[in-house]
Design an enzyme around this catalytic site. Sequence first.
Site, PDB file in Angstrom:
ATOM      1  N   CYS A   1       3.469   6.861   7.078  1.00  0.00           N
ATOM      2  CA  CYS A   1       5.351   7.119   7.318  1.00  0.00           C
ATOM      3  C   CYS A   1       5.743   6.379   5.427  1.00  0.00           C
ATOM      4  O   CYS A   1       5.246   5.851   5.701  1.00  0.00           O
ATOM      5  CB  CYS A   1       5.866   6.127   8.386  1.00  0.00           C
ATOM      6  SG  CYS A   1       7.645   6.902   8.370  1.00  0.00           S
TER       7      CYS A   1
ATOM      8  N   HIS B   1       3.454   2.194   2.500  1.00  0.00           N
ATOM      9  CA  HIS B   1       3.558   3.196   3.001  1.00  0.00           C
ATOM     10  C   HIS B   1       4.197   1.943   4.023  1.00  0.00           C
ATOM     11  O   HIS B   1       4.818   1.126   4.306  1.00  0.00           O
ATOM     12  CB  HIS B   1       2.316   3.518   3.723  1.00  0.00           C
ATOM     13  CG  HIS B   1       1.187   3.124   4.457  1.00  0.00           C
ATOM     14  ND1 HIS B   1       0.065   3.144   4.148  1.00  0.00           N
ATOM     15  CD2 HIS B   1       1.240   1.024   4.582  1.00  0.00           C
ATOM     16  CE1 HIS B   1      -0.477   2.176   4.766  1.00  0.00           C
ATOM     17  NE2 HIS B   1      -0.075   0.964   4.853  1.00  0.00           N
TER      18      HIS B   1
ATOM     19  N   ASN C   1       0.974  -1.456   0.410  1.00  0.00           N
ATOM     20  CA  ASN C   1      -0.238  -0.216  -0.203  1.00  0.00           C
ATOM     21  C   ASN C   1       0.920   0.991   0.089  1.00  0.00           C
ATOM     22  O   ASN C   1       0.087   2.525  -0.015  1.00  0.00           O
ATOM     23  CB  ASN C   1      -0.672  -0.302   1.365  1.00  0.00           C
ATOM     24  CG  ASN C   1      -1.781  -0.791   1.018  1.00  0.00           C
ATOM     25  OD1 ASN C   1      -2.213  -1.226  -0.181  1.00  0.00           O
ATOM     26  ND2 ASN C   1      -2.833  -1.308   2.480  1.00  0.00           N
TER      27      ASN C   1
END
Length: 338
Positions: A279, A244, A242
Amino acid sequence: MLNNKRRFSLMTTNSHSSSQKVGTINGTKVNEMHAVEAPLSGAADEAFVTSLRGRFVEGRFVYRQIFAIRSYEIGPDKTATMETLMNFLQETALNHVTSSGIGGDGFGATREMSLRKLIWVVTRIQVQVQRYSRWGDEIEIDTWVDAAGKNGMRRDWIIRDHYTKEIITRATSTWVIMNRETRRLSKIPGEVKKELVPFYLNRIAVASEEKDCEKLDKLTDDETSERIRSGLAPRWNDMDANQHVNNVKYIGWILETVPIEVLEDFNMTSMTLEFRRECRQSNLLESITIPTTRVIGESNNSINRKPHLQYTHMLRLQDDRIDVVRARTEWHFKQKLQ
């Protein structure tokens, strides 16, 4: 039992077995050994292979999968790490969706979610560990889902010793839906709910009185002077499908600031993670840990006994100090034989 667990057996070159012998496996020589293919033992062997891959139990409400603890999944004390357990939980959850027949082309997304460019993101997870499995042990993991409020989903897990059926770990988590392109949270569309509802099971893995529902407060600069580690940089391999940072990667960064004597002499028996924001690989992080309580004394064998140590943790972006993950961990003295 060994015949069911192993598809191949190794025999010495002077073996008189009537089975056909081969000197290589996938084109590679086996050092002075022959690999002899063992015949399938019928339904029992097929059932074992199926259980390794995962299968539905209890009327397709619960998905079960078996794992063996391998040498690269243990820590210095030869037991599975918290990161290993988290990886198992994530793998079982993804296989649950895939095996359900409603999986789309996303990372754990359903068909209707994929059509709408939606993905799942976990907002909170709590793991309680009664004991850690050792190298070579086999465990079985059960997972199931249920609604969590109007726009969330709860996923629970139970980990057992595969042979004794002793429950050794319990976990619960909350998930919400995010738009893959805008990265904004979304309500669960009615079409997605229709896919999920047939799999909902009203059952909890972590008892209400043992669930960590306390707020995880943000650590202030005044509190962070004791233990802080800066310059933590995500690598390419830390990213998931995804785009991240994989949730499991945060655990290693959190433990960077736990005192080494705690890692050596204590077991983490509970971990609660609250994910605040994404992040990316371009971000630099800071890891912060502070002790919150210290209670050493008599304890029983229940999972909700008072911890010997408790810590509060935070991962934040190094540039603007926005928190990415908040966490709380509890620790107990390691048993002498462990």
